[in-house]
Design an enzyme around this catalytic site. Structure first.
Site, PDB file in Angstrom:
ATOM      1  N   THR A 343       0.743  -1.041  -0.180  1.00  0.00           N
ATOM      2  CA  THR A 343       0.005  -0.298  -0.128  1.00  0.00           C
ATOM      3  C   THR A 343       0.654   1.103   0.109  1.00  0.00           C
ATOM      4  OG1 THR A 343       0.080  -0.411   2.704  1.00  0.00           O
ATOM      5  CG2 THR A 343      -1.893  -1.144   1.093  1.00  0.00           C
ATOM      6  N   UNK A 344       1.058   2.019   1.558  1.00  0.00           N
ATOM      7  CA  UNK A 344       2.308   2.979   1.317  1.00  0.00           C
ATOM      8  C   UNK A 344       3.125   2.590   1.119  1.00  0.00           C
ATOM      9  N   GLY A 345       4.137   4.376   1.146  1.00  0.00           N
ATOM     10  CA  GLY A 345       5.500   4.313   0.604  1.00  0.00           C
ATOM     11  C   GLY A 345       6.251   3.519   1.227  1.00  0.00           C
TER      12      GLY A 345
END
Length: 429
Positions: A343-345
């Site tokens: 998902t995110u960084g």
């Protein structure tokens, strides 16, 4: 010195993950941590404006984001740009780095930022900014701001920042030495032969790359496993996986499950808005479509277990360790290939690290993620771009049937990647 400060939606005072999709905007003067930076700078510089953008919007619309933010910065006619500090927030670090790149290339002025060493933004963008090393979280703001201010003051005075006050940028420059190169080389060799301390003048970069495994020959007979760094767990999070900097991963039995619902599953992840994954966890872990493909004979079997951790802020060392254990378990069950979602960084950094370790164990694996530049930088070989950070394999704006069709198309793309021979990193658009 005129300074423009770049912040994300959280430090810009707009809000948390629920506002990560806000578009760029500009506000006069310092905002949030800019107030502390203003005090630390004294009369060395003036923060004339603050540009704010949501982390998700920036990373999901990279080219538009860079152009829009650059235009807002250019309007202020700055002498220097400050971004962050981003600490270990992956999306924020990538945004700060991208701002540094476009500002340094288009405006030719210095950019100062602050990041934790393992922030993916460091590796991708270090050459475009003076990066002050910070702690893992905003708890280190008290030390980060004075360090950034000290570096800015030197730049304002027309001086080079002192070595050790910033992370190495990876740039080669010409210098004059008292002795010619041959003499220095012999002296270094003699020290090395004697076992004495010596310092190389050009440290060689370390590239940790894993050769891609051969593709799956026959999907209709292959056992495929699902792994995620997106934190999808049974309802209640029975293993109590932490929402950030996870100290463990979970292995969960699928049994005859053919759908992940709001009543049975959730995300434990704290690095993205959980609303969409909690409503339908298939948006992160595509069990529904995989079961459908299993029934149709497109794949031989969906592995009876899935594996999950939370990639948000999780260290590279832990990501490697989890993936090695997972890979050994997959081999025990004779799994033929893996689809890993992120998902995110920092979740993408964690996921790509896990991808490499699973690949190193001899199992072909594809990484489905939104922040593709991070996956490329870490070294995943087969990559499929996803929809959005909080719902990589779904789009809640679509009717359910259309969303499922979208998810199936992405999963089929991932399966195509697993059956395609590659000789290096390949993004399957």
């Amino acid at each position: 010195m005129r300074i423009v400060h770049y912040l994300n939606q959280f430090f810009g005072g707009i809000g948390g993950e629920e506002h990560a999709g806000v578009r760029p905007e500009v506000r006069p003067g310092p905002v949030g941590p800019g107030m502390a930076l203003k005090a630390a700078l004294g009369d060395a510089g003036e923060i004339v404006a603050t540009v704010i953008c949501g982390d998700s919007w920036f990373n999901e619309n990279l080219e538009e984001a860079k152009a829009t933010v650059l235009a807002l910065i250019r309007q202020q006619n700055p002498d220097l740009v400050v971004a962050g500090p981003a600490f270990n927030a992956g999306r924020y670090g990538m945004a700060c780095g991208a701002v540094a790149e476009v500002v340094s290339k288009e405006l030719g002025i210095p950019v100062v930022t602050g990041m934790f060493l393992e922030n993916p933004g460091v590796e991708v963008y270090r050459r475009y900014a003076w990066v002050v090393e910070t702690g893992n979280s905003a708890a280190s703001m008290r030390t980060a701001i004075p360090a950034m201010a000290a570096l800015i003051r030197r730049l304002a005075a027309g001086q080079e920042p002192e070595p050790g006050t910033y992370l190495e940028r990876g740039l080669r420059v010409n210098t004059f030495a008292a002795e010619r190169g041959s003499a220095r080389a012999v002296e270094m060799l003699v020290r090395k032969l004697k076992g004495e301390p010596y310092t190389t003048e050009y440290p060689m970069p370390s590239f940790d790359r894993v050769p891609p495994n051969p593709p799956v020959k026959d999907l209709s007979k292959a056992k495929i496993a699902l792994v995620t760094s997106g934190g999808i767990v049974p309802k209640g999070n029975p293993d109590h996986i932490e929402s950030s900097s996870a100290s463990k991963y979970g292995k969960y039995y699928l049994g005859d499950l053919d759908d992940l619902t709001a009543e049975t599953h959730q995300t434990a992840h704290g690095g993205y808005d959980p609303t969409y994954a909690n409503a339908d966890a298939d948006r992160v872990l595509p069990v529904d479509v995989m079961r459908e493909l299993e029934r149709e004979g497109v794949i031989g079997k969906l592995h009876d277990y899935w594996y999950a951790t939370v990639g948000n802020g999780t260290s590279v060392a832990n990501a490697r360790a989890y993936a090695r254990e997972i890979a050994e378990d997959l081999k025990k069950y004779e799994v033929d290939a893996v689809i890993l979602t992120s998902t995110u960084g920092t979740c993408t950094r964690c996921g790509a690290t896990m991808v490499k370790e699973i690949e190193r164990a001899g199992i072909p694996v594809v990484h489905v993620c939104t922040v593709v530049p991070i996956s490329l930088t870490v070294g995943a070989n087969r990559i499929v771009p996803a929809v959005a950070i909080p719902h990589p394999l779904g789009n809640p704006a679509l009717p359910p049937d259309e969303e499922r069709t979208l998810r199936r198309r992405l999963v089929m793309k991932a399966l195509q990647a697993l059956t395609t021979p590659v000789d290096g990193q390949t993004v399957f658009e």
